[in-house]
Design an enzyme around this catalytic site. Structure first.
Site, PDB file in Angstrom:
ATOM      1  N   ASP A 165       0.859  -1.180   0.000  1.00  0.00           N
ATOM      2  CA  ASP A 165       0.000   0.000   0.000  1.00  0.00           C
ATOM      3  C   ASP A 165       0.897   1.231   0.000  1.00  0.00           C
ATOM      4  O   ASP A 165       2.103   1.135   0.237  1.00  0.00           O
ATOM      5  CB  ASP A 165      -0.917   0.008   1.228  1.00  0.00           C
ATOM      6  CG  ASP A 165      -1.852   1.220   1.258  1.00  0.00           C
ATOM      7  OD1 ASP A 165      -2.288   1.664   0.179  1.00  0.00           O
ATOM      8  OD2 ASP A 165      -2.134   1.740   2.349  1.00  0.00           O
ATOM      9  N   SER A 166       0.277   2.376  -0.213  1.00  0.00           N
ATOM     10  CA  SER A 166       1.015   3.641  -0.189  1.00  0.00           C
ATOM     11  C   SER A 166       1.290   4.079   1.239  1.00  0.00           C
ATOM     12  O   SER A 166       1.526   5.252   1.490  1.00  0.00           O
ATOM     13  CB  SER A 166       0.197   4.721  -0.897  1.00  0.00           C
ATOM     14  OG  SER A 166      -1.033   4.916  -0.231  1.00  0.00           O
ATOM     15  N   CYS A 198      -4.389  -1.051  -2.073  1.00  0.00           N
ATOM     16  CA  CYS A 198      -4.459   0.404  -2.275  1.00  0.00           C
ATOM     17  C   CYS A 198      -5.451   0.668  -3.395  1.00  0.00           C
ATOM     18  O   CYS A 198      -5.263   0.177  -4.517  1.00  0.00           O
ATOM     19  CB  CYS A 198      -3.077   0.941  -2.646  1.00  0.00           C
ATOM     20  SG  CYS A 198      -3.047   2.696  -3.097  1.00  0.00           S
ATOM     21  N   GLU A 240      -0.653   8.844   8.532  1.00  0.00           N
ATOM     22  CA  GLU A 240       0.763   8.509   8.342  1.00  0.00           C
ATOM     23  C   GLU A 240       1.668   9.250   9.324  1.00  0.00           C
ATOM     24  O   GLU A 240       2.776   8.809   9.608  1.00  0.00           O
ATOM     25  CB  GLU A 240       1.188   8.813   6.906  1.00  0.00           C
ATOM     26  CG  GLU A 240       0.600   7.882   5.863  1.00  0.00           C
ATOM     27  CD  GLU A 240       1.152   6.470   5.928  1.00  0.00           C
ATOM     28  OE1 GLU A 240       2.309   6.292   6.357  1.00  0.00           O
ATOM     29  OE2 GLU A 240       0.413   5.535   5.571  1.00  0.00           O
ATOM     30  N   CYS A 286     -10.583   4.014   0.465  1.00  0.00           N
ATOM     31  CA  CYS A 286      -9.141   4.055   0.723  1.00  0.00           C
ATOM     32  C   CYS A 286      -8.861   3.114   1.877  1.00  0.00           C
ATOM     33  O   CYS A 286      -9.608   3.111   2.864  1.00  0.00           O
ATOM     34  CB  CYS A 286      -8.706   5.482   1.064  1.00  0.00           C
ATOM     35  SG  CYS A 286      -6.969   5.621   1.579  1.00  0.00           S
ATOM     36  N   HIS A 311      -6.755   3.184   4.128  1.00  0.00           N
ATOM     37  CA  HIS A 311      -6.466   3.856   5.400  1.00  0.00           C
ATOM     38  C   HIS A 311      -7.749   4.105   6.208  1.00  0.00           C
ATOM     39  O   HIS A 311      -7.729   4.158   7.434  1.00  0.00           O
ATOM     40  CB  HIS A 311      -5.795   5.219   5.151  1.00  0.00           C
ATOM     41  CG  HIS A 311      -4.348   5.157   4.797  1.00  0.00           C
ATOM     42  ND1 HIS A 311      -3.899   4.731   3.570  1.00  0.00           N
ATOM     43  CD2 HIS A 311      -3.232   5.501   5.503  1.00  0.00           C
ATOM     44  CE1 HIS A 311      -2.574   4.802   3.540  1.00  0.00           C
ATOM     45  NE2 HIS A 311      -2.143   5.266   4.691  1.00  0.00           N
TER      46      HIS A 311
END
Length: 259
Positions: free
Chosen positions: A10-11, A73, A151, A183, A185
């Site tokens: 994932d990012s 992602c 993040e 997303c 996240h």
């Protein structure tokens, strides 16, 4: 090959929400998670950059011996999945917003979707929306700033709460009864979202569906790990190791990887 790990990228740390679903469904599988936090968020990058970053991540996971790749992602899936499948022979699982179940089950004929710019502007997302949600109202909102807060370790901050209030207000005013999280996240926002949304709004993401699809593809390709031993889970990031460790409740060691 069956004992080789499932590779997940994932990012950033958000894709661990997908890893958790896979680990829950397939606890004896070895997994290797790669967080490209140094380049997060992908949602604001060009399609070319997203494709190049995705290729870089897949190359690393394949070099580590992974038998299957899960693109955890939404932005990477909607912008790069077809190219990844053209380049590599091993199975590659993607993820996209669960707009279909929301569109099929809404009673108010109005659903909200919170996602990144890269996902909402992608051709794949528009095709899915046109196919399943042409007869309902879809209120899209780019979750600008959310990934950056997560993040940087500010998941439970007042800044996050205030941001979500702004993003959710138009959806609440329009009487949505489903909120689609676009997303990986965003599932970590669930406690806050439940608190801020009316009780009748159902929140859905793609985690369970991706885990089930991963199992199906492993079975189809005779790649399931038949060992009864609990799988080994490895986590790597090119960002702050403590942020990824915190998301994992400090239950796993996280290694810094310069990639």
């Amino acid at each position: 090959m069956s004992k080789q790990p499932i590779g997940i990228f994932d990012s950033g740390v958000g894709g661990t929400s997908i890893w958790k679903e896979i680990n829950m469904l397939l606890p004896n599988e070895n997994t290797l998670y790669l967080a490209d936090s140094a380049n997060a968020p992908y949602g604001l990058k060009t399609k070319e950059t997203i494709i190049n970053l995705s290729i870089k991540n897949v190359e690393h996971l394949i070099n580590q011996g992974c038998k299957i790749i899960v693109v955890a992602c939404n932005t990477a899936t909607t912008n790069a999945i077809y190219i990844l499948r053209e380049i590599y022979d091993i199975p590659i699982i993607g993820i996209e917003p669960a707009i279909k179940p929301a569109a099929l089950n809404t009673q108010t004929k109005t659903v909200g979707i919170l996602a990144t710019k890269g996902t909402l502007s992608s051709e794949l997302f528009h095709k899915t929306t046109d196919l399943f949600a042409s007869n309902i109202k879809v209120i899209e909102r780019i979750g600008e700033g959310i990934v950056e807060l997560i993040e940087s370790g500010q998941l439970h901050s007042e800044a996050m709460r205030n941001l979500l209030k702004v993003y959710l207000k138009p959806m609440i005013d329009a009487n949505i009864d489903y909120l689609v999280l676009g997303c990986t996240h965003y599932p970590y926002l669930m406690p806050l979202l439940v608190e801020l949304l009316p009780n009748n709004v159902k929140i859905i993401d793609s985690g369970e569906a991706v885990a089930r699809q991963t199992k199906v593809v492993l079975e189809k390709n005779d790649l399931l790990n038949t060992s009864l031993a609990k799988g080994k889970c490895k986590f790597f990031t090119n960002g702050k190791t403590e942020v990824l460790a915190s998301i994992l409740n400090n239950e796993f060691e996280v290694e810094y990887l310069d990639f």
